[in-house]
Enzyme design. Structure first.
Site, short mmCIF file in Angstrom:
data_model
loop_
_atom_site.label_atom_id
_atom_site.label_comp_id
_atom_site.label_asym_id
_atom_site.label_seq_id
_atom_site.Cartn_x
_atom_site.Cartn_y
_atom_site.Cartn_z
CG HIS A 34 -90.50 -22.32 -102.48
ND1 HIS A 34 -91.51 -21.47 -102.12
CD2 HIS A 34 -91.10 -23.50 -102.79
CE1 HIS A 34 -92.68 -22.08 -102.22
NE2 HIS A 34 -92.46 -23.32 -102.62
CE LYS A 148 -95.71 -26.39 -94.83
NZ LYS A 148 -96.52 -26.92 -95.89
CB SER A 185 -97.54 -21.15 -101.65
OG SER A 185 -96.22 -21.52 -101.98
P1 AMP Z 1 -94.58 -26.24 -103.27
O1 AMP Z 1 -94.28 -25.04 -104.11
O2 AMP Z 1 -95.43 -25.95 -102.09
O3 AMP Z 1 -95.02 -27.43 -104.07
O4 AMP Z 1 -93.19 -26.66 -102.63
C1 AMP Z 1 -92.07 -26.90 -103.43
C2 AMP Z 1 -91.00 -27.49 -102.57
O5 AMP Z 1 -90.67 -26.58 -101.51
C3 AMP Z 1 -91.42 -28.80 -101.90
O6 AMP Z 1 -90.33 -29.70 -101.91
C4 AMP Z 1 -91.74 -28.37 -100.50
O7 AMP Z 1 -91.58 -29.38 -99.53
C5 AMP Z 1 -90.72 -27.27 -100.28
N1 AMP Z 1 -91.15 -26.37 -99.21
C6 AMP Z 1 -92.35 -25.73 -99.11
N2 AMP Z 1 -92.41 -25.03 -97.97
C7 AMP Z 1 -91.24 -25.24 -97.32
C8 AMP Z 1 -90.70 -24.81 -96.08
N3 AMP Z 1 -91.37 -24.01 -95.26
N4 AMP Z 1 -89.45 -25.22 -95.73
C9 AMP Z 1 -88.75 -26.05 -96.55
N5 AMP Z 1 -89.20 -26.49 -97.74
C10 AMP Z 1 -90.42 -26.09 -98.12
#
Ligand code: AMP
Length: 279
Positions: A34, A148, A185
């Site tokens: 993030h 991702k 997460s």
């Molecule tokens: P989330 O909180 O899991 O909904 O993710 C929020 C944003 O962070 C989304 O655009 C995900 O694709 C991005 N994200 C989550 N994990 C990663 C990672 N390991 N590397 C890059 N972006 C990520």
């Protein structure tokens, strides 16, 4: 950093913001993946808005929603350190004033029937429902999301097309732990043993990329699946697809863009990952 909880307050605050607005939507439990999105947004925009909202409509499994990790104090600290200007922390009734059922349906076509679309029915509709609301409130010039979630980026791109919203989607590379596991997460829910075994998911992808040859791809898929199975994964899918359309591919002409996508369970934690093997 200021914290805003009501969408009306955020809308009126942003009216007076000068320059470009960069937006990073998240569900919290923040990690370095993030943070790279925040850093990119910081570099490319004058005002950086991050949202933390665990969106109930995108969870096809209510247990997954109930167990989603919440680490809000640490998240606030990380966002402050990364130079975020605004943290938007809405409640469910602020995003869904009329409740979460009976929401609009988007025509996502083929994207909704493959990979995550197939295994998580309704998931991408939920993603679109929340993204449409968040984008309408923030009206960002640029929207930063992670590779991702490869298919999610394609879905959001489609949502932007369908709704005529003018935000530009910036896709940022996947950030990994030292051993290769993509940061997520959900990794916080892995036991010590599961965390050790979880490395098999990136090993399978890297191996698939290393042995890639033009022609039939089935044998590569079989070899990569062996790695997952030897690390105690239960596989939903591991498959190649066209890098731009996401159409599954069992043969490769050595030229077209190609991505290898995987979703698999380690214990009861479902992990997804992907690697672009040819761009
Ligand atoms: P989330 O909180 O899991 O909904 O993710 C929020 C944003 O962070 C989304 O655009 C995900 O694709 C991005 N994200 C989550 N994990 C990663 C990672 N390991 N590397 C890059 N972006 C990520």
């Amino acid at each position: 950093m200021i914290i805003i909880k009501k969408s009306e307050d955020l809308r009126s605050y942003l009216k007076s913001a000068s320059g470009e607005i960069g937006f990073v939507p998240t569900m919290g439990a923040l990690h370095d993946g993030h943070m790279t999105l925040i850093n990119q947004a910081r570099k490319q925009s004058s005002t950086v808005v991050c949202s933390i909202f665990v969106n109930p409509t995108q969870f096809n499994d209510p247990k997954d929603f109930a167990k989603y990790p919440v680490t809000i104090e640490k998240d606030i600290e990380l966002l402050e350190q990364a130079g975020t200007d605004i943290l938007f922390l809405p409640g469910i009734s602020d995003i869904y004033p009329d409740g979460t059922s009976g929401q609009e349906i988007y025509d996502l076509g083929f994207l909704e029937t493959v990979f995550e679309g197939e295994f998580r029915p309704g998931h991408f509709q939920g993603v679109c429902q929340v993204m449409f609301r968040l984008l309408s409130i923030v009206s960002p010039h640029k929207l930063f999301m992670g590779q991702k979630d490869y298919q999610q980026c394609m879905v959001v791109s489609r949502l932007l097309e369908l709704t005529g919203m003018s935000s530009n989607l910036v896709t940022c590379p996947t950030v990994r732990e030292k051993d290769g596991l993509a940061m997520s997460s959900r990794n916080k829910r892995l036991s010590e043993k599961e965390r050790e075994q979880a490395v098999g998911i990136s090993k399978a992808l890297y191996y698939g990329k290393a042995i890639l040859k033009e022609g039939n791809l089935d044998w590569i898929v079989q070899e990569a699946k062996k790695i997952l199975l030897s690390h105690a994964f239960r596989i939903d899918y591991l498959e190649f697809a066209h890098g731009k359309t996401l159409e599954p591919r069992r043969n490769w002409n050595g030229k077209e863009p190609l991505v290898l996508l995987v979703a698999a369970f380690q214990g009861d934690v479902r992990l997804i990952d992907n690697i672009v093997v040819h761009s």
